[in-house]
Design a protein around this motif. Structure first.
Motif, PDB file in Angstrom:
ATOM      1  N   SER A 128       5.301  20.973  -4.542  1.00 41.76           N
ATOM      2  CA  SER A 128       3.956  21.548  -4.550  1.00 41.76           C
ATOM      3  C   SER A 128       2.957  20.704  -5.339  1.00 41.76           C
ATOM      4  CB  SER A 128       4.005  22.970  -5.114  1.00 41.76           C
ATOM      5  OG  SER A 128       4.741  22.970  -6.326  1.00 41.76           O
ATOM      6  N   ALA A 129       3.448  19.722  -6.109  1.00 39.29           N
ATOM      7  CA  ALA A 129       2.524  18.899  -6.905  1.00 39.29           C
ATOM      8  C   ALA A 129       1.736  17.962  -5.993  1.00 39.29           C
ATOM      9  CB  ALA A 129       3.297  18.094  -7.934  1.00 39.29           C
ATOM     10  N   VAL A 130       0.480  17.738  -6.346  1.00 39.93           N
ATOM     11  CA  VAL A 130      -0.342  16.775  -5.614  1.00 39.93           C
ATOM     12  C   VAL A 130      -0.293  15.442  -6.369  1.00 39.93           C
ATOM     13  CG1 VAL A 130      -2.655  16.219  -4.776  1.00 39.93           C
ATOM     14  CG2 VAL A 130      -1.845  18.591  -4.736  1.00 39.93           C
ATOM     15  N   ILE A 131      -0.025  14.369  -5.629  1.00 44.08           N
ATOM     16  CA  ILE A 131       0.163  13.041  -6.223  1.00 44.08           C
ATOM     17  C   ILE A 131      -1.101  12.208  -6.025  1.00 44.08           C
ATOM     18  CG2 ILE A 131       1.573  10.927  -6.185  1.00 44.08           C
ATOM     19  CD1 ILE A 131       3.173  13.498  -6.807  1.00 44.08           C
ATOM     20  N   MET A 132      -1.590  11.641  -7.108  1.00 46.72           N
ATOM     21  CA  MET A 132      -2.721  10.733  -7.003  1.00 46.72           C
ATOM     22  C   MET A 132      -2.163   9.308  -7.114  1.00 46.72           C
ATOM     23  SD  MET A 132      -6.272  11.248  -9.024  1.00 46.72           S
ATOM     24  CE  MET A 132      -7.142  12.388  -7.949  1.00 46.72           C
ATOM     25  N   ALA A 133      -2.076   8.631  -5.978  1.00 42.84           N
ATOM     26  CA  ALA A 133      -1.434   7.308  -5.929  1.00 42.84           C
ATOM     27  C   ALA A 133      -2.406   6.243  -6.410  1.00 42.84           C
ATOM     28  CB  ALA A 133      -0.981   7.004  -4.501  1.00 42.84           C
ATOM     29  N   TRP A 134      -2.079   5.601  -7.523  1.00 42.70           N
ATOM     30  CA  TRP A 134      -2.971   4.574  -8.069  1.00 42.70           C
ATOM     31  C   TRP A 134      -2.265   3.241  -8.268  1.00 42.70           C
ATOM     32  CZ3 TRP A 134      -2.856   1.982 -12.892  1.00 42.70           C
ATOM     33  CH2 TRP A 134      -1.841   2.395 -13.778  1.00 42.70           C
ATOM     34  N   THR A 135      -0.956   3.266  -8.689  1.00 41.50           N
ATOM     35  CA  THR A 135      -0.294   1.988  -8.987  1.00 41.50           C
ATOM     36  C   THR A 135      -0.082   1.200  -7.707  1.00 41.50           C
ATOM     37  OG1 THR A 135       1.877   3.042  -8.850  1.00 41.50           O
ATOM     38  CG2 THR A 135       0.923   2.835 -11.034  1.00 41.50           C
ATOM     39  N   ASP A 136       0.160   1.935  -6.615  1.00 49.09           N
ATOM     40  CA  ASP A 136       0.466   1.293  -5.355  1.00 49.09           C
ATOM     41  C   ASP A 136       0.279   2.326  -4.256  1.00 49.09           C
ATOM     42  OD1 ASP A 136       2.582  -1.199  -4.366  1.00 49.09           O
ATOM     43  OD2 ASP A 136       2.241   0.496  -3.049  1.00 49.09           O
ATOM     44  N   GLN A 137      -0.402   1.925  -3.206  1.00 48.55           N
ATOM     45  CA  GLN A 137      -0.637   2.848  -2.100  1.00 48.55           C
ATOM     46  C   GLN A 137       0.672   3.418  -1.571  1.00 48.55           C
ATOM     47  OE1 GLN A 137      -2.774   1.077   1.161  1.00 48.55           O
ATOM     48  NE2 GLN A 137      -2.343   2.783   2.539  1.00 48.55           N
ATOM     49  N   PHE A 138       1.731   2.572  -1.527  1.00 52.20           N
ATOM     50  CA  PHE A 138       2.937   3.005  -0.831  1.00 52.20           C
ATOM     51  C   PHE A 138       3.779   3.986  -1.648  1.00 52.20           C
ATOM     52  CE2 PHE A 138       1.447  -0.812   1.320  1.00 52.20           C
ATOM     53  CZ  PHE A 138       1.136  -0.194   2.527  1.00 52.20           C
ATOM     54  N   ARG A 139       3.478   4.119  -2.921  1.00 56.37           N
ATOM     55  CA  ARG A 139       4.061   5.256  -3.650  1.00 56.37           C
ATOM     56  C   ARG A 139       3.492   6.557  -3.105  1.00 56.37           C
ATOM     57  NH1 ARG A 139       4.755   4.206 -10.042  1.00 56.37           N
ATOM     58  NH2 ARG A 139       5.769   2.184  -9.878  1.00 56.37           N
ATOM     59  N   THR A 154      -5.760   6.561  -4.140  1.00 59.15           N
ATOM     60  CA  THR A 154      -6.725   5.830  -4.963  1.00 59.15           C
ATOM     61  C   THR A 154      -6.062   4.589  -5.548  1.00 59.15           C
ATOM     62  OG1 THR A 154      -8.291   6.015  -6.798  1.00 59.15           O
ATOM     63  CG2 THR A 154      -6.364   7.447  -6.930  1.00 59.15           C
ATOM     64  N   PRO A 155      -5.446   3.762  -4.662  1.00 55.72           N
ATOM     65  CA  PRO A 155      -4.732   2.582  -5.140  1.00 55.72           C
ATOM     66  C   PRO A 155      -5.683   1.607  -5.839  1.00 55.72           C
ATOM     67  CG  PRO A 155      -4.971   2.501  -2.744  1.00 55.72           C
ATOM     68  CD  PRO A 155      -5.436   3.854  -3.181  1.00 55.72           C
ATOM     69  N   LYS A 156      -5.211   1.062  -6.957  1.00 54.86           N
ATOM     70  CA  LYS A 156      -6.118   0.254  -7.780  1.00 54.86           C
ATOM     71  C   LYS A 156      -6.690  -0.947  -7.031  1.00 54.86           C
ATOM     72  CE  LYS A 156      -2.166  -1.972  -9.971  1.00 54.86           C
ATOM     73  NZ  LYS A 156      -1.400  -2.162 -11.194  1.00 54.86           N
ATOM     74  N   TRP A 157      -5.934  -1.506  -6.096  1.00 59.57           N
ATOM     75  CA  TRP A 157      -6.418  -2.723  -5.418  1.00 59.57           C
ATOM     76  C   TRP A 157      -7.488  -2.436  -4.376  1.00 59.57           C
ATOM     77  CZ3 TRP A 157      -5.640  -6.382  -8.439  1.00 59.57           C
ATOM     78  CH2 TRP A 157      -4.452  -6.501  -9.148  1.00 59.57           C
ATOM     79  N   ASN A 158      -7.775  -1.155  -4.145  1.00 64.71           N
ATOM     80  CA  ASN A 158      -8.881  -0.807  -3.249  1.00 64.71           C
ATOM     81  C   ASN A 158      -9.921   0.104  -3.895  1.00 64.71           C
ATOM     82  OD1 ASN A 158      -6.122  -0.675  -1.538  1.00 64.71           O
ATOM     83  ND2 ASN A 158      -7.720  -1.626  -0.311  1.00 64.71           N
ATOM     84  N   CYS A 159      -9.508   0.796  -4.947  1.00 60.90           N
ATOM     85  CA  CYS A 159     -10.322   1.937  -5.397  1.00 60.90           C
ATOM     86  C   CYS A 159     -10.716   1.918  -6.866  1.00 60.90           C
ATOM     87  CB  CYS A 159      -9.577   3.232  -5.111  1.00 60.90           C
ATOM     88  SG  CYS A 159      -9.265   3.511  -3.363  1.00 60.90           S
ATOM     89  N   TYR A 160     -10.353   0.855  -7.608  1.00 62.73           N
ATOM     90  CA  TYR A 160     -10.713   0.819  -9.031  1.00 62.73           C
ATOM     91  C   TYR A 160     -12.062   0.131  -9.198  1.00 62.73           C
ATOM     92  CZ  TYR A 160      -6.765   3.131 -11.235  1.00 62.73           C
ATOM     93  OH  TYR A 160      -5.884   4.078 -11.673  1.00 62.73           O
ATOM     94  N   LEU A 161     -13.069   0.959  -9.400  1.00 61.47           N
ATOM     95  CA  LEU A 161     -14.441   0.460  -9.344  1.00 61.47           C
ATOM     96  C   LEU A 161     -14.888  -0.161 -10.663  1.00 61.47           C
ATOM     97  CD1 LEU A 161     -15.958   3.404  -7.271  1.00 61.47           C
ATOM     98  CD2 LEU A 161     -14.942   1.277  -6.449  1.00 61.47           C
ATOM     99  N   ASP A 162     -13.979  -0.216 -11.647  1.00 65.91           N
ATOM    100  CA  ASP A 162     -14.304  -0.967 -12.870  1.00 65.91           C
ATOM    101  C   ASP A 162     -13.953  -2.437 -12.702  1.00 65.91           C
ATOM    102  OD1 ASP A 162     -11.584  -0.062 -12.804  1.00 65.91           O
ATOM    103  OD2 ASP A 162     -11.371  -0.584 -14.932  1.00 65.91           O
ATOM    104  N   TYR A 163     -13.175  -2.784 -11.675  1.00 66.58           N
ATOM    105  CA  TYR A 163     -12.818  -4.189 -11.454  1.00 66.58           C
ATOM    106  C   TYR A 163     -14.078  -4.977 -11.055  1.00 66.58           C
ATOM    107  CZ  TYR A 163      -7.818  -2.826 -11.266  1.00 66.58           C
ATOM    108  OH  TYR A 163      -6.559  -2.356 -11.542  1.00 66.58           O
ATOM    109  N   ALA A 164     -14.021  -6.297 -11.294  1.00 64.25           N
ATOM    110  CA  ALA A 164     -15.188  -7.140 -11.021  1.00 64.25           C
ATOM    111  C   ALA A 164     -15.598  -7.061  -9.549  1.00 64.25           C
ATOM    112  CB  ALA A 164     -14.877  -8.581 -11.400  1.00 64.25           C
TER     113      ALA A 164
END
Ligand code: ACM
Ligand code: ZN
Length: 463
Positions: free
Chosen positions: A362-373, A387-397
């Motif tokens: 029942s837990a909702v997973i927020m995938a950030w380390t890797d999309q495929f997790r 919200t995988p970091k390589w597409n969705c981390y808006l603090d990156y340059a």
């Protein structure tokens, strides 16, 4: 083609333009539409110097708003001709989405004739602001919500606690904000974790927190714009703000300070002591009173197990519960919090590390380390936010030469193209798509100290 973001289901160009003036009324066909009409009329004030008039009296050369039961809850049509503008939605939420598209089309006082039909692909369209590494006053948070609203996002994920500061007033634990919200100084420039002697600090105390009044006000502001606010109290890691205030919550029980630099602290909540769970439940009790969202984010990311390995209370818990290791102790922790949330009518959402050691369906997973997790979790039947970091981390340059073109930030680069490249359904079968609730962009703020910089990082990539 007129530009509307996100791209609508269909857009057909017409002929000519509608000229909008201060005399153009916004006509509402039912009382229910009054609030969204007022929001639109006020949002476009900067164009005219005064808001448009909202009225119940039908009129020519007007912006007329209607509800239509044959349209879905988030579905609208927008029709612009030389003579008038009509927005029809399946609900007042959908009408507001039509008005946001209309706002995007306004070019000075002209709107190109167009027929738009639109409904969103995902039910969850989120953006996260880290208000803990740096604090943004309530007025800035409302501006962030305005950016979400303009792009028809419907979830604001508010990251409220961290190693570098606790930012939410909890009446039962006043020291959380008296002590936990203040750090004695902040590292200057990019933090060097390999060699502490190379870091410089500014010597200036830094703090800030939201009162429960601020929070009620922001939740209401967001709700008027059909944005749900999901609070995040990050646990059991990222808890130095709380540990500085209440050291008995940690394994060592003393020696904690609100962190003055970035990184991942080894000091985390003690998962052995019962008092930790009492604290968590009491804090979440107040959080539930402030935030009506079904989902409550309890973090779960980046929790080093070093302290748990050497803590008698944690080791005793592992033995008594028959757990195999410290990973399973984290799983025990998360399950307990999830059960408490369920008992109080809510559901748990956490970062993808909550899957380590096992997590309930029942837990909702927020995938950030890797999309495929996230993909794996969706295959197993969990609901997932991508919200995988390589597409969705808006603090990156935003540029490949940030040292020349941008303020200091993370060394990673996230181009606009790479944001668009995310396919949340990649490697899933169509029958599994339903487990992907949606997508989210995250604005972490280690290197973002003011709201102008937040906007610079947020747009255009969040759009
Ligand atoms: C995270 O970026 N630690 C969720
Ligand atoms: Zn412990």
């Amino acid at each position: 083609m007129p530009a509307i973001i996100p791209r609508p289901t269909s857009v057909e160009e017409g002929h000519g333009t509608f000229v909008i003036t201060t005399a153009t009324p916004v006509v509402v066909s039912s009382e229910e539409l009054h609030t969204v009409a007022e929001i639109f009329a006020t949002d476009i004030t900067p164009l005219f110097g005064s808001p448009l008039t909202v009225t119940r009296i039908p009129s020519r050369r007007a912006i007329s708003l209607y509800l239509a039961s044959e349209l879905g809850e988030e579905e609208y049509t927008l029709s612009v001709t030389r003579r008038d503008i009509v927005v029809t939605g399946g609900s007042s939420r959908a009408v507001l989405y039509g008005l946001q598209s209309l706002r995007q089309l306004i070019d000075r006082n002209r709107i190109p004739a167009v027929e738009v039909h639109d409904k969103p692909w995902f039910t969850y369209r989120g953006a996260m602001l880290d208000a803990a590494r740096h604090f943004f006053p309530a007025a800035d948070v409302k501006k962030f919500i305005d950016i979400l609203a303009l792009h028809k996002l419907n979830v604001f994920h508010w990251h409220l606690s961290e190693d570098q500061g606790w930012r939410i007033e909890i009446k039962r634990y006043p020291r959380l904000t008296q002590i936990g919200s203040i750090r004695k100084e902040t590292v200057i420039g990019r933090y060097d974790k390999s060699d502490e002697s190379r870091n410089r600090y500014d010597g200036k105390p830094y703090g800030g927190f939201y009162t429960q009044g601020d929070i009620r006000c922001i939740v209401a502001y967001a709700a008027e714009r059909y944005i749900e606010v999901i609070p995040e109290i990050d646990m059991p890691g990222h808890m130095l703000g709380a540990l500085a205030a209440y050291p008995e919550l940690g394994c060592r029980g003393e020696g904690y300070e609100v962190w003055t630099h970035w990184g991942i602290s080894k000091d985390v909540l003690c998962a052995g002591k019962e008092t930790t769970f009492e604290f968590v439940e009491n804090v979440l009790g107040e959080v539930l009173g402030l935030f009506p969202s079904k989902l409550i984010h309890v973090g779960g990311d980046e929790c080093p197990k070093d302290r748990w390995k050497e803590c008698p209370a944690c080791q005793k818990r592992i033995r008594q519960e028959g757990l195999a290791n410290e990973e399973q102790l984290q799983s025990y922790f998360m399950h307990r919090v999830e059960k408490w949330l369920h008992d109080h009518g809510r559901e748990l959402i956490g970062w993808d590390e909550i899957m380590q050691g096992g997590i309930s369906k029942s837990a909702v997973i927020m995938a950030w380390t890797d999309q495929f997790r996230g993909t794996d979790a969706a295959k197993k039947g969990n609901r997932v936010i991508m919200t995988p970091k390589w597409n969705c981390y808006l603090d990156y340059a935003q540029t490949s030469h940030p040292e020349k073109l941008e303020p200091i930030g993370p060394t990673r680069y996230l181009s606009m193209r790479q944001v668009y490249r995310l396919d949340p359904y990649d490697r899933l079968k169509p029958a599994e798509y339903k487990n992907i609730l949606g997508i989210q962009g995250n604005v972490w703020t280690e290197y973002i100290a003011d709201f102008g910089h937040v906007q610079r990082m947020t747009l255009p990539r969040m759009a």
